[in-house]
Design a protein around this motif. Structure first.
Motif, PDB file in Angstrom:
ATOM      1  N   GLU A   1      -8.141  -4.555 -46.032  1.00  0.00           N
ATOM      2  CA  GLU A   1      -8.034  -3.267 -46.724  1.00  0.00           C
ATOM      3  C   GLU A   1      -6.617  -3.043 -47.250  1.00  0.00           C
ATOM      4  O   GLU A   1      -6.431  -2.561 -48.379  1.00  0.00           O
ATOM      5  CB  GLU A   1      -8.439  -2.131 -45.789  1.00  0.00           C
ATOM      6  N   MET A   2      -5.623  -3.422 -46.471  1.00  0.00           N
ATOM      7  CA  MET A   2      -4.235  -3.260 -46.921  1.00  0.00           C
ATOM      8  C   MET A   2      -3.935  -4.165 -48.114  1.00  0.00           C
ATOM      9  O   MET A   2      -3.238  -3.749 -49.043  1.00  0.00           O
ATOM     10  CB  MET A   2      -3.267  -3.560 -45.770  1.00  0.00           C
ATOM     11  N   VAL A   3      -4.471  -5.373 -48.114  1.00  0.00           N
ATOM     12  CA  VAL A   3      -4.271  -6.272 -49.260  1.00  0.00           C
ATOM     13  C   VAL A   3      -4.906  -5.666 -50.504  1.00  0.00           C
ATOM     14  O   VAL A   3      -4.307  -5.697 -51.586  1.00  0.00           O
ATOM     15  CB  VAL A   3      -4.842  -7.674 -48.959  1.00  0.00           C
TER      16      VAL A   3
ATOM     17  N   ALA B   1      -4.767  -1.603 -36.534  1.00  0.00           N
ATOM     18  CA  ALA B   1      -5.865  -0.829 -35.947  1.00  0.00           C
ATOM     19  C   ALA B   1      -5.381   0.563 -35.571  1.00  0.00           C
ATOM     20  O   ALA B   1      -6.105   1.544 -35.730  1.00  0.00           O
ATOM     21  CB  ALA B   1      -6.426  -1.561 -34.730  1.00  0.00           C
ATOM     22  N   ALA B   2      -4.148   0.669 -35.080  1.00  0.00           N
ATOM     23  CA  ALA B   2      -3.591   1.976 -34.733  1.00  0.00           C
ATOM     24  C   ALA B   2      -3.436   2.850 -35.978  1.00  0.00           C
ATOM     25  O   ALA B   2      -3.520   4.079 -35.895  1.00  0.00           O
ATOM     26  CB  ALA B   2      -2.248   1.801 -34.028  1.00  0.00           C
ATOM     27  N   LEU B   3      -3.227   2.231 -37.124  1.00  0.00           N
ATOM     28  CA  LEU B   3      -3.126   2.970 -38.380  1.00  0.00           C
ATOM     29  C   LEU B   3      -4.503   3.271 -38.972  1.00  0.00           C
ATOM     30  O   LEU B   3      -4.610   3.956 -39.992  1.00  0.00           O
ATOM     31  CB  LEU B   3      -2.308   2.170 -39.399  1.00  0.00           C
ATOM     32  N   GLY B   4      -5.547   2.725 -38.361  1.00  0.00           N
ATOM     33  CA  GLY B   4      -6.903   2.973 -38.834  1.00  0.00           C
ATOM     34  C   GLY B   4      -7.311   2.119 -40.012  1.00  0.00           C
ATOM     35  O   GLY B   4      -8.132   2.535 -40.829  1.00  0.00           O
ATOM     36  N   THR B   5      -6.743   0.936 -40.131  1.00  0.00           N
ATOM     37  CA  THR B   5      -7.058   0.046 -41.248  1.00  0.00           C
ATOM     38  C   THR B   5      -7.076  -1.396 -40.767  1.00  0.00           C
ATOM     39  O   THR B   5      -6.836  -1.668 -39.591  1.00  0.00           O
ATOM     40  CB  THR B   5      -6.053   0.244 -42.404  1.00  0.00           C
TER      41      THR B   5
END
Length: 73
Positions: free
Chosen positions: A61-63, A53-57
């Motif tokens: 979404e990362m997968v 969440a701190a990275l904005g994702t």
């Protein structure tokens, strides 16, 4: 009282026939696990949801970014 018997007195014909296929399967799994995508997935698994969440994702979404169009979610 139930009794069981293990038949391990030497290699059976089935084990001899299956052994090469099992070895190929283990090799393919090891090859896939050593790939760069799996390394990225391992790093992703080390992150908490708060870190993402701190990275904005988020994890989904990362997968998608890691696997691109080659994975069905």
């Amino acid at each position: 009282m139930a009794q069981t018997t293990n038949l391990t007195s030497g290699p059976s014909i089935v084990r001899i026939f299956v052994a090469p296929f099992a070895a190929i399967g283990r090799s393919l799994v090891a090859l896939a696990e050593a790939g760069p995508r799996m390394q990225q997935v391992r790093r992703l698994n080390e992150l908490s949801d708060e870190d993402l969440a701190a990275l904005g994702t988020n994890r989904a979404e990362m997968v998608r970014k890691i696997f691109g169009g080659s994975s069905y979610l």
